[in-house]
Design an enzyme around this catalytic site. Structure first.
Site: not given
Ligand SMILES: CC(C)(COP(=O)([O-])OP(=O)([O-])OC[C@H]1O[C@@H](n2cnc3c(N)ncnc32)[C@H](O)[C@@H]1OP(=O)([O-])[O-])[C@@H](O)C(=O)NCCC(=O)NCCSC(=O)C[C@@](C)(O)CC(=O)[O-]
Length: 308
Positions: A11-12, A203, A205, A236, A245
């Protein structure tokens, strides 16, 4: 002490890879880690495929892994759309993530912290209705690429809101690797004192080389759960400058050297880390992929010494 690791490489570890990694390789990565003894995984993310194209095959990866009783599979779930996908996939646990700063929340989740908490409340309710466990994960809990050091009071405030809506476990993300051992002590001690029943996971990095020092700080406080990624992969996509990580190889070596138990076979882990390096086509940051086994190097003989 028995230490529990969650492997986050599929994932990450992969989410910021620009070249597509095949579904088959993602499945093999998790299976290799299971063979090495790891038992908890953040397998994938049910996020928008437009935001993170590498996670677009979440359903296929989980389907390929199948159901297993001896392993816990988690997946990231940011909203109800993701929750519906997670429910259909049958993944064991849902990781409900949000950010500790407004700027990172907008960049990562396209909403305010308050809206993220509201989204996660609905996700948690659906998880409960589906009989699935939901846990929370807080990105930029120690430092933010846009806002600097994250105030402990802010982490406490968000943790309180998460506890209020029913979360019992919180992963603290040092997303950009700025945490220091003293900050780990401050934040963990404050959280423990405010929310003694909240289970904490670190978690970390390794962006500034402090991840193992931070694990040591965590261990000294009795934290027994850590997340890591094979090879030291990860970062991220919505935190500029984020890097990998803490490497699972480095973490396991460190924990075993300090007399802790992980249930992981270190040699197998190194083999699988080298396989991952081949899949990604580059050297990976894990130091223990390169370090020779201690005592296995032959001393230079006199002739070799003479020519330098
Ligand atoms: C949060 C959202 C979903 C909000 O996304 P949004 O743009 O606000 O959502 P929306 O409701 O306006 O929808 C926009 C489009 O996205 C689709 N959509 C909306 N949601 C989904 C879903 N769940 N699955 C599939 N499709 C989805 C939705 O269907 C639509 O599609 P369109 O009609 O335009 O074709 C978006 O901004 C997103 O996916 N962001 C990605 C965030 C991410 O993955 N970040 C990395 C992980 S976090 C991290 O790495 C940190 C962590 C946890 O590891 C801790 C650390 O490292 O310290």
């Amino acid at each position: 002490m028995k230490v529990e690791l969650t492997e986050v490489s599929s994932r990450d570890g992969l989410q910021s890879e620009t070249a597509p990694v095949s579904t088959a390789d993602k499945i093999e990565l998790v299976e290799r880690c299971i063979d090495a003894g790891l038992r908890r995984f953040e397998v994938t993310s049910f996020v928008s495929p437009r935001a993170v194209p590498q996670m677009a095959d979440a359903e296929e990866v989980l389907q390929g892994l199948g159901t297993r009783d001896d392993v816990v599979f988690q997946a990231l779930v940011p909203n109800l759309r993701g929750a519906e996908r997670a429910a259909r996939s049958g993944v064991h646990e849902w990781v409900c993530f949000l950010s500790a700063t407004e700027s990172h929340s907008r960049a990562n989740s396209n909403c305010s912290i308050q809206d993220a908490i509201a989204r996660l409340e609905s996700v948690r309710e659906l998880a409960a209705a589906e009989g699935r466990r939901a846990v929370a994960a807080l990105a930029v809990a120690f430092g933010c690429p846009f806002e600097g050091v994250t105030p402990t009071a802010q982490v406490l405030r968000i943790a309180g809101a998460l506890v209020d809506i029913g979360f019992e476990e919180l992963k603290l993300g040092d997303t950009i690797g700025t945490a220091t051992p003293s900050q780990i002590r401050t934040v963990v001690t404050a959280l423990r004192s405010a929310y003694p029943d909240l289970s904490l996971v670190l978690h970390l990095h390794d962006t500034r080389g402090l991840s193992l020092a931070n694990v040591l700080a965590g261990l000294s406080l009795g934290i027994t759960r850590y997340e890591s990624a094979l090879g030291g992969t990860g970062g991220c996509p919505f935190a500029p400058g984020a890097t990998g990580n803490v490497a699972t190889e480095d973490l396991v070596h460190f924990l075993h050297a300090e007399g802790h138990e992980t249930g992981v076979d270190f040699d197998q882990l190194v083999t699988h880390g080298r396989w991952l390096s081949g899949v990604l086509g580059r050297d990976l940051p894990a130091r223990l992929q390169k370090a020779p086994p201690i005592g296995a190097t032959r001393p230079l003989d006199a002739a070799a010494r003479a020519v330098g």
